[in-house]
Design an enzyme around this catalytic site. Sequence first.
Site, mmCIF file in Angstrom:
data_model
loop_
_atom_site.group_PDB
_atom_site.id
_atom_site.type_symbol
_atom_site.label_atom_id
_atom_site.label_comp_id
_atom_site.label_asym_id
_atom_site.label_seq_id
_atom_site.Cartn_x
_atom_site.Cartn_y
_atom_site.Cartn_z
ATOM 1 C CB SER A 237 5.708 5.042 4.288
ATOM 2 O OG SER A 237 5.557 6.597 4.569
ATOM 3 C CG HIS B 299 0.087 6.680 4.839
ATOM 4 N ND1 HIS B 299 -1.606 6.320 4.780
ATOM 5 C CD2 HIS B 299 -0.058 7.132 5.898
ATOM 6 C CE1 HIS B 299 -2.033 7.557 5.874
ATOM 7 N NE2 HIS B 299 -0.703 7.819 6.349
ATOM 8 C CG ASP C 215 -2.806 3.691 6.859
ATOM 9 O OD1 ASP C 215 -2.576 3.398 5.953
ATOM 10 O OD2 ASP C 215 -2.933 4.372 7.313
ATOM 11 C CG ASN D 162 -1.741 1.303 1.795
ATOM 12 O OD1 ASN D 162 -2.389 1.813 0.008
ATOM 13 N ND2 ASN D 162 -1.987 1.873 2.802
HETATM 14 C C1 GRF Z 1 -2.016 8.892 -2.581
HETATM 15 O O1 GRF Z 1 -2.482 10.074 -2.121
HETATM 16 C C2 GRF Z 1 -2.371 7.592 -1.846
HETATM 17 O O2 GRF Z 1 -1.011 8.015 -1.153
HETATM 18 C C3 GRF Z 1 -3.096 7.676 -0.458
HETATM 19 O O3 GRF Z 1 -4.702 7.794 -1.922
HETATM 20 C C4 GRF Z 1 -4.694 8.810 -2.873
HETATM 21 C C5 GRF Z 1 -5.062 8.495 -4.054
HETATM 22 O O4 GRF Z 1 -4.392 9.088 -5.095
HETATM 23 N N1 GRF Z 1 -3.625 6.354 -0.212
HETATM 24 P P1 GRF Z 1 -4.344 8.736 -6.181
HETATM 25 O O5 GRF Z 1 -6.205 7.486 -6.678
HETATM 26 O O6 GRF Z 1 -3.621 7.157 -6.470
HETATM 27 O O7 GRF Z 1 -4.163 9.149 -7.762
#
Ligand code: GRF
Length: 235
Positions: free
Chosen positions: A138, A111, A147, A109
């Site tokens: 991260s 984050h 997370d 994932n």
């Molecule tokens: C990103 O900031 C990611 O880190 C978080 O949600 C957002 C998703 O953006 N988990 P995208 O859909 O990849 O444009």
Amino acid sequence: MSRKRTVVLISGRGSNMTALIAAAVDPTYPAEIVGVISDRANAAGLGIAQSRGIATKIIQRADHPSKDAYDAAIDAALTGFGADIVALAGYMRILGRGLVEKWQGRMVNIHPALLPAFKGLDTHARAIRAGVRIHGCSVHFVTPEMDDGPIIAQAAVPVMVGDNEDSLAARVLKAEHRLYPLALGLVAEGKARMEKGHTVLAHFADDADNATSVVMAPDPLREETDLEQLARITP
Ligand code: GRF
């Protein structure tokens, strides 16, 4: 080397998914993106994936009688795609313990914060309120706690004077788009693995690899300020 079949889970915009798809266009990249699953029928990322010729599937919670049934549908779709690796990219649901444990070590994932700081939502607003001068993103292995899984790679960006949530989010997002392909590549190549609740990173025998993987200052940021010492991507 066979490329690792990777399925990306999204809920919305899909910009990180797009970055992974773009990296995987290179036939030497160790992962290929074989499918995209969204829990929302109107996720903008679905159209992007389709325009790149990638199979998509919509699996909505409301179409399933229970959380277990929903998780089982996700699992069946992953198996159907022949997934080796699952990459969550802005996927806004918490997957159940059984599913996560089944895919543990193979599910990652991204984050938008430097974990373990700022788990959860609204990370950029919270970072500004907390007054941190360095923020970032991260990539981690997914474990049942949100997370909380072992960190694979991180990228740092500065919090600039006058930043608001949007300007900071935009700076972090640029770093995310560099970091996620790097981190997925490490996992796909077996250079980052999860063992006993920790990430084990391969030592890069080649200094050139170390130079590109260990320190990476996103170029657009270098123009804003001297970030040679500040913005870095680990490992
Ligand atoms: C990103 O900031 C990611 O880190 C978080 O949600 C957002 C998703 O953006 N988990 P995208 O859909 O990849 O444009």
